[in-house]
Design an enzyme around this catalytic site. Structure first.
Site, mmCIF file in Angstrom:
data_model
loop_
_atom_site.group_PDB
_atom_site.id
_atom_site.type_symbol
_atom_site.label_atom_id
_atom_site.label_comp_id
_atom_site.label_asym_id
_atom_site.label_seq_id
_atom_site.Cartn_x
_atom_site.Cartn_y
_atom_site.Cartn_z
ATOM 1 C CB ILE A 83 -34.828 37.951 52.939
ATOM 2 C CG1 ILE A 83 -33.555 37.157 52.666
ATOM 3 C CG2 ILE A 83 -36.041 37.126 52.581
ATOM 4 C CD1 ILE A 83 -33.470 35.871 53.539
ATOM 5 C CG HIS A 84 -33.643 43.985 50.423
ATOM 6 N ND1 HIS A 84 -32.790 44.008 49.336
ATOM 7 C CD2 HIS A 84 -34.886 44.147 49.909
ATOM 8 C CE1 HIS A 84 -33.486 44.171 48.221
ATOM 9 N NE2 HIS A 84 -34.747 44.247 48.520
ATOM 10 C CG ASP A 85 -34.405 45.306 56.039
ATOM 11 O OD1 ASP A 85 -35.528 45.809 56.232
ATOM 12 O OD2 ASP A 85 -33.510 45.869 55.376
ATOM 13 C CB THR A 143 -29.767 42.550 49.846
ATOM 14 O OG1 THR A 143 -30.064 43.592 48.884
ATOM 15 C CG2 THR A 143 -29.099 43.163 51.073
#
Ligand code: RIB
Ligand code: CA
Length: 321
Positions: free
Chosen positions: A250-252, A203
């Site tokens: 924007i990990h998720d 990520t």
């Protein structure tokens, strides 16, 4: 069409992931549960309604509020990153008429617990459902504790969490989602359900800079663009002061992309375990990449590489679709 179930602690990057999922025709979001993480689950549930309020949809996913605290550890939140309300303090933004700039969706919140909604949805769609986990794994681990046999009917669990060959983002060794509830993560990795992991190692390769966001929204004048600008500013400022660039990871959003565009990613199979007791290492995720070592058989796919530019272009194409 892949049926999915999202468990989330919105959370600025959770919001981006939820919008991307709801705008991905390859996916059908059957239900969404909230969990304490970035903010308390009460706030997370309100934030979910705000995010869904951005979408012009007829049939909302089923929604249920999940667990308020981790299995064992005291709750650690991340308002310093995501803002007091968890969405960059947009809840304070009002229109000239005094109404909220981002009103909540009018959809129902189930009276069912988050854990029971997970189990009911797995039972409704045996071997068809992928569970996408974007926060601490408390709800999922409690569902496994309540009915481990039924949870085997999940196709897989795709989660954002952990870190393997980089530093953590909470301690030297731990990533936030696993750090908040390491006992839950331990249960999930030992549940027997195949796990696909988007750790910080992948990520961190996708940086949404303030400049890129500005370029994408400057010619637009719509709710989503306005929300992207308003909800990310506090987080981007935190990054400027603490991470070294004005923007955010924007990990998720990556687990959503892993489902719809696997061609953007590379992964390896591994045997993953979670440290639950270490003084310096609580929440650390440990991977054994040996495929034939007698003491461990792979229980997870760890996503290690992403074509960041291709994924970001895809993200913006979809989010504005
Ligand atoms: O470490 C990043 C993760 O923790 C993301 O899911 C973010 O929303 C926070 O929950
Ligand atoms: Ca999250």
């Amino acid at each position: 069409m892949q049926r999915i179930f999202i468990d989330t602690d919105p959370g600025v990057d959770d919001a981006l992931a939820l919008l991307l999922a709801m705008k991905s025709p390859e996916l059908h979001v059957e239900a969404i549960t909230t969990v304490s993480g970035n903010v308390h689950v009460e706030q997370a549930t309100q934030n979910l309604l705000t995010i869904l309020g951005l979408l012009d949809i007829a049939d909302y996913p089923f929604i249920a509020k999940g667990e308020a605290k981790p299995l064992v550890k005291p709750l650690v939140k991340a308002e310093h990153v995501h803002g007091e309300d968890g969405l960059g303090n947009i809840s304070k933004l009002l229109n000239p008429d005094g109404n909220p700039r981002y009103p909540n969706a009018t959809c129902e919140i189930s009276s069912m617990s988050g854990v029971d909604l997970i189990l009911e949805t797995v039972e409704r769609y045996p071997n068809e459902l992928v569970l996408v986990a974007l926060g601490p794994l408390t709800n999922i681990s409690k569902a496994v504790q309540k009915d481990a046999k039924l949870m085997q009917k999940l196709q897989s669990i795709v989660l954002m969490g952990g870190v393997f060959s980089e530093y953590g983002n909470v301690t030297t060794t731990a990533e936030f989602n696993v750090y908040v509830d390491p006992h839950a993560a331990h249960e999930v990795f030992n549940s027997g359900v195949p796990v696909h992991i988007a750790p910080l190692d992948v990520t961190h390769q996708v940086k949404l800079t303030g400049e890129r966001l500005e370029t994408e929204i400057e010619a637009r004048n719509d709710k989503i663009s306005s929300f992207l600008k308003d909800s990310t500013q506090a987080c981007m400022e935190f990054y400027r002061q603490n991470v070294g660039f004005y923007g955010l990871h924007i990990h998720d959003a990556l687990p959503i992309g892993m489902l719809t565009h696997p061609q953007f990613f590379q992964s390896v199979s591994a045997f993953v375990q979670v440290e639950t007791e270490g003084h310096l290492t609580s929440g650390m995720t440990v991977a054994d990449l040996r495929q034939t070592y007698h003491a461990s058989t792979p229980n997870a796919s760890i996503y290690t590489e992403v074509d960041a530019e291709a994924f970001l272009n895809h993200f913006f194409h979809r989010i504005f679709s």
